[in-house]
Design an enzyme around this catalytic site. Structure first.
Site, PDB file in Angstrom:
ATOM      1  N   ASP A 106       2.658   5.869  -6.688  1.00 31.51           N
ATOM      2  CA  ASP A 106       3.813   5.819  -5.792  1.00 31.51           C
ATOM      3  C   ASP A 106       5.153   5.871  -6.519  1.00 31.51           C
ATOM      4  O   ASP A 106       6.150   6.315  -5.948  1.00 31.51           O
ATOM      5  CB  ASP A 106       3.762   4.544  -4.934  1.00 31.51           C
ATOM      6  CG  ASP A 106       2.678   4.651  -3.883  1.00 31.51           C
ATOM      7  OD1 ASP A 106       2.553   5.723  -3.283  1.00 31.51           O
ATOM      8  OD2 ASP A 106       1.949   3.672  -3.680  1.00 31.51           O
ATOM      9  N   ARG A 133      -3.448   9.005 -11.775  1.00 33.22           N
ATOM     10  CA  ARG A 133      -2.623   9.941 -11.005  1.00 33.22           C
ATOM     11  C   ARG A 133      -1.170   9.940 -11.477  1.00 33.22           C
ATOM     12  O   ARG A 133      -0.386  10.812 -11.088  1.00 33.22           O
ATOM     13  CB  ARG A 133      -2.684   9.580  -9.518  1.00 33.22           C
ATOM     14  CG  ARG A 133      -4.113   9.531  -8.978  1.00 33.22           C
ATOM     15  CD  ARG A 133      -4.185   8.825  -7.638  1.00 33.22           C
ATOM     16  NE  ARG A 133      -3.756   7.432  -7.733  1.00 33.22           N
ATOM     17  CZ  ARG A 133      -3.656   6.598  -6.708  1.00 33.22           C
ATOM     18  NH1 ARG A 133      -3.971   7.006  -5.495  1.00 33.22           N
ATOM     19  NH2 ARG A 133      -3.261   5.344  -6.894  1.00 33.22           N
ATOM     20  N   HIS A 175       0.877  -1.178   0.000  1.00 32.31           N
ATOM     21  CA  HIS A 175       0.000   0.000   0.000  1.00 32.31           C
ATOM     22  C   HIS A 175       0.914   1.228   0.000  1.00 32.31           C
ATOM     23  O   HIS A 175       1.773   1.370  -0.857  1.00 32.31           O
ATOM     24  CB  HIS A 175      -0.917  -0.113   1.222  1.00 32.31           C
ATOM     25  CG  HIS A 175      -2.091   0.818   1.265  1.00 32.31           C
ATOM     26  ND1 HIS A 175      -2.425   1.687   0.257  1.00 32.31           N
ATOM     27  CD2 HIS A 175      -3.032   1.013   2.232  1.00 32.31           C
ATOM     28  CE1 HIS A 175      -3.511   2.365   0.588  1.00 32.31           C
ATOM     29  NE2 HIS A 175      -3.906   1.979   1.802  1.00 32.31           N
ATOM     30  N   ARG A 220     -18.517  -6.866   9.853  1.00 28.11           N
ATOM     31  CA  ARG A 220     -18.104  -8.139  10.447  1.00 28.11           C
ATOM     32  C   ARG A 220     -18.493  -9.241   9.473  1.00 28.11           C
ATOM     33  O   ARG A 220     -19.595  -9.804   9.550  1.00 28.11           O
ATOM     34  CB  ARG A 220     -18.810  -8.319  11.790  1.00 28.11           C
ATOM     35  CG  ARG A 220     -18.217  -9.311  12.773  1.00 28.11           C
ATOM     36  CD  ARG A 220     -18.299 -10.695  12.254  1.00 28.11           C
ATOM     37  NE  ARG A 220     -17.869 -11.702  13.214  1.00 28.11           N
ATOM     38  CZ  ARG A 220     -17.528 -12.920  12.860  1.00 28.11           C
ATOM     39  NH1 ARG A 220     -17.508 -13.265  11.578  1.00 28.11           N
ATOM     40  NH2 ARG A 220     -17.199 -13.809  13.771  1.00 28.11           N
ATOM     41  N   HIS A 240      -1.982  -2.309  -9.745  1.00 26.06           N
ATOM     42  CA  HIS A 240      -3.056  -1.788  -8.900  1.00 26.06           C
ATOM     43  C   HIS A 240      -4.196  -2.789  -8.858  1.00 26.06           C
ATOM     44  O   HIS A 240      -4.466  -3.453  -9.862  1.00 26.06           O
ATOM     45  CB  HIS A 240      -3.559  -0.434  -9.433  1.00 26.06           C
ATOM     46  CG  HIS A 240      -4.326   0.324  -8.416  1.00 26.06           C
ATOM     47  ND1 HIS A 240      -5.684   0.201  -8.283  1.00 26.06           N
ATOM     48  CD2 HIS A 240      -3.913   1.157  -7.437  1.00 26.06           C
ATOM     49  CE1 HIS A 240      -6.082   0.949  -7.273  1.00 26.06           C
ATOM     50  NE2 HIS A 240      -5.021   1.535  -6.734  1.00 26.06           N
TER      51      HIS A 240
HETATM   52  N1  COA Z   1       5.583  -6.350  -9.921  1.00 22.15           N
HETATM   53  C1  COA Z   1       5.617  -7.540 -10.530  1.00 22.15           C
HETATM   54  N2  COA Z   1       4.514  -8.260 -10.781  1.00 22.15           N
HETATM   55  C2  COA Z   1       3.347  -7.749 -10.424  1.00 22.15           C
HETATM   56  C3  COA Z   1       3.240  -6.507  -9.788  1.00 22.15           C
HETATM   57  C4  COA Z   1       4.411  -5.805  -9.537  1.00 22.15           C
HETATM   58  N3  COA Z   1       4.384  -4.618  -8.924  1.00 22.15           N
HETATM   59  N4  COA Z   1       1.946  -6.250  -9.527  1.00 22.15           N
HETATM   60  C5  COA Z   1       1.249  -7.297  -9.976  1.00 22.15           C
HETATM   61  N5  COA Z   1       2.097  -8.198 -10.523  1.00 22.15           N
HETATM   62  C6  COA Z   1       1.730  -9.478 -11.107  1.00 22.15           C
HETATM   63  C7  COA Z   1       1.481 -10.498 -10.010  1.00 22.15           C
HETATM   64  O1  COA Z   1       2.657 -11.147  -9.634  1.00 22.15           O
HETATM   65  C8  COA Z   1       0.478 -11.389 -10.658  1.00 22.15           C
HETATM   66  O2  COA Z   1       1.168 -12.233 -11.547  1.00 22.15           O
HETATM   67  P1  COA Z   1       0.696 -13.783 -11.741  1.00 22.15           P
HETATM   68  O3  COA Z   1      -0.705 -13.684 -12.275  1.00 22.15           O
HETATM   69  O4  COA Z   1       1.714 -14.328 -12.671  1.00 22.15           O
HETATM   70  O5  COA Z   1       0.740 -14.381 -10.357  1.00 22.15           O
HETATM   71  C9  COA Z   1      -0.359 -10.450 -11.497  1.00 22.15           C
HETATM   72  O6  COA Z   1       0.490  -9.329 -11.775  1.00 22.15           O
HETATM   73  C10 COA Z   1      -1.617  -9.987 -10.803  1.00 22.15           C
HETATM   74  O7  COA Z   1      -1.266  -9.373  -9.576  1.00 22.15           O
HETATM   75  P2  COA Z   1      -2.009  -9.562  -8.206  1.00 22.15           P
HETATM   76  O8  COA Z   1      -0.992  -9.784  -7.119  1.00 22.15           O
HETATM   77  O9  COA Z   1      -3.096 -10.578  -8.332  1.00 22.15           O
HETATM   78  O10 COA Z   1      -2.688  -8.177  -8.023  1.00 22.15           O
HETATM   79  P3  COA Z   1      -3.376  -7.651  -6.703  1.00 22.15           P
HETATM   80  O11 COA Z   1      -4.581  -6.943  -7.149  1.00 22.15           O
HETATM   81  O12 COA Z   1      -3.543  -8.706  -5.678  1.00 22.15           O
HETATM   82  O13 COA Z   1      -2.274  -6.660  -6.132  1.00 22.15           O
HETATM   83  C11 COA Z   1      -0.964  -4.761  -5.809  1.00 22.15           C
HETATM   84  C12 COA Z   1      -2.274  -5.308  -6.387  1.00 22.15           C
HETATM   85  C13 COA Z   1      -0.982  -3.238  -5.898  1.00 22.15           C
HETATM   86  C14 COA Z   1      -0.830  -5.178  -4.346  1.00 22.15           C
HETATM   87  C15 COA Z   1       0.214  -5.337  -6.641  1.00 22.15           C
HETATM   88  O14 COA Z   1       0.143  -4.844  -7.966  1.00 22.15           O
HETATM   89  C16 COA Z   1       1.548  -4.997  -6.024  1.00 22.15           C
HETATM   90  O15 COA Z   1       2.019  -5.728  -5.137  1.00 22.15           O
HETATM   91  N6  COA Z   1       2.204  -3.882  -6.465  1.00 22.15           N
HETATM   92  C17 COA Z   1       3.442  -3.461  -5.853  1.00 22.15           C
HETATM   93  C18 COA Z   1       3.157  -2.627  -4.603  1.00 22.15           C
HETATM   94  C19 COA Z   1       2.603  -1.276  -4.911  1.00 22.15           C
HETATM   95  O16 COA Z   1       3.077  -0.582  -5.791  1.00 22.15           O
HETATM   96  N7  COA Z   1       1.596  -0.888  -4.139  1.00 22.15           N
HETATM   97  C20 COA Z   1       0.977   0.423  -4.259  1.00 22.15           C
HETATM   98  C21 COA Z   1      -0.365   0.271  -4.892  1.00 22.15           C
HETATM   99  S1  COA Z   1      -1.061   1.859  -5.261  1.00 22.15           S
END
Ligand code: COA
Length: 372
Positions: A309, A267, A219, A353, A258
């Site tokens: 970010d 953004r 996050h 809940r 995201h």
């Molecule tokens: N780097 C590399 N791979 C990424 C990635 C990243 N930043 N974000 C997503 N992916 C990949 C995942 O590994 C997954 O691959 P797979 O299908 O081969 O397993 C696929 O993309 C889908 O991602 P998923 O983890 O299911 O997405 P989510 O909706 O659960 O997670 C985030 C969303 C934001 C948590 C995720 O994109 C992330 O961890 N980003 C990095 C942290 C970040 O920048 N957070 C700020 C968000 S505003």
């Protein structure tokens, strides 16, 4: 949990809100119906905080009164300064803000004499003061005066950080980033704040829950990790090779992807332009080029876009802000969105809940300690 059972509550509508839309077709991101592009281009952070809290844009007189109110509440009580002075220089500034929030909740609790909105404004006004009072004391041994009369939150923050008024370009850049970070619907920290609110807990507890949830790198913490990543590389080519290797090892690249946006983060374009303009020397321009190369590689290899970010990290770095203060700036801004959600949750509250699908052992006989 299997994906079709909504791991991470993905795609689950967990409540109603009139504050913000994220990723709605054709809309991108709106606060109270206003497009983020218009707000980022034209609005002061104080205007946006007022909009989020009151539901309408302030008139000039309302904005002046609101800004004056925030300015008047920047001072910190002596007891809080004492608490901040006890925290080690090695503490993470997010922990400092979480602690400062708790301490203020003990000293100035919400109650008959202090309404929710008053607490919201007090926290908005005093988070920059808490953070930078601790920062200057822990890093430089200085006890600073936090009751400045700088006209905006952005100017106040940079003044306390740099020890002198900041140049207008940097103030404008920080202001825009505060606008971009202010609100984002049911993200993890806002949801944590709403869950806490739904138990009828006090305002400070809900904001504290938000700070805790925001701290993690999935996050708000992502901007700090993004900066560390960019700084690891010497050149764009070096970055390309390094990121390809990280992807091969299936590592996450912070500042990308995201949960809700699928094609781009609305953004990112404004903050990227700000970062580009703030890069003024050769070293900055090299870091920016490294960032752009990482962005290109992520898009080419994974079709994953940079989120807010990633380029905020560079914008803050070029403004002279130390990396550990990046996520706390997110707190300072998002307090406006959290506060709006806390008020909205309270206005139509029901305990949040949900239930879980049980995957543990079948019922079994208890074995007394002596027989185990
Ligand atoms: N780097 C590399 N791979 C990424 C990635 C990243 N930043 N974000 C997503 N992916 C990949 C995942 O590994 C997954 O691959 P797979 O299908 O081969 O397993 C696929 O993309 C889908 O991602 P998923 O983890 O299911 O997405 P989510 O909706 O659960 O997670 C985030 C969303 C934001 C948590 C995720 O994109 C992330 O961890 N980003 C990095 C942290 C970040 O920048 N957070 C700020 C968000 S505003």
């Amino acid at each position: 949990m299997s994906a079709d059972k909504s791991g991470g509550l993905a795609g689950v509508v967990a409540g109603e809100t009139g504050i913000c839309t994220v990723g709605k077709a054709g809309l991108g991101l709106t606060y109270r119906g206003y497009s983020i592009n218009d707000l980022a281009e034209h609005a002061q952070f104080e205007e946006v905080a007022f909009l989020l809290l009151h539901g309408h844009l302030p008139s000039r007189a309302e904005l002046e009164a609101y800004s004056a109110r925030l300015i008047s509440q920047r001072g910190l009580p002596k007891e809080l300064r004492t608490v901040l002075e006890q925290l080690p220089a090695s503490a993470h500034p997010m922990d400092v803000l979480r602690t400062g929030c708790s301490a203020l909740g003990c000293l100035e609790p919400e109650g008959p004499d202090r309404a929710a909105l008053a607490v919201a404004n007090r926290l908005l006004a005093s988070f920059p003061s808490m953070l930078l009072y601790w920062h200057q004391f822990a890093q430089n041994g200085k006890r600073i005066e936090t009751q400045s009369d700088d006209p905006s939150m952005a100017a106040h923050f940079l003044h306390l950080l740099l020890g002198q008024p900041a140049e207008a370009g940097r103030v404008a850049a920080l202001n825009t980033s505060l606008v971009l970070y202010a609100e984002h619907e049911f993200n993890a920290s806002t949801f944590a704040a709403r869950v806490t609110t739904s138990t009828m807990a006090d305002f400070y507890s809900a904001i504290g829950a938000g700070i805790g949830a925001l701290r993690g790198p999935l996050h708000g913490g992502a901007n700090e990790w993004a900066m560390e990543l960019i700084q690891k590389f010497q050149s764009p080519d070096d970055a390309e090779a390094g990121v390809l290797e990280m992807l091969r090892r299936k590592e996450l690249i912070m500042g990308f992807g995201h949960r809700v946006y699928k094609k781009c983060d609305p953004r990112t374009a404004p903050i990227k332009e700000i970062a580009r303009k703030l890069a003024r020397n050769e070293a900055d321009r090299n870091l920016f080029a490294i960032g752009e190369r990482i962005e290109a590689v992520m898009w080419r290899e994974k079709s994953i876009f940079a989120n807010l970010d990633f380029f905020s990290a560079l914008a803050y770095h070029f403004s002279g802000i130390p990396t550990p203060l990046f996520t706390p700036i997110f707190v300072i801004s998002r307090t406006s969105g959290w506060a709006a959600h806390i008020l909205e949750q309270r206005a139509n509250n029901r305990l949040i809940r949900p239930t879980a699908e049980y995957t543990g052992p079948e019922p079994r006989a208890f074995v007394p300690l002596a027989q185990r």
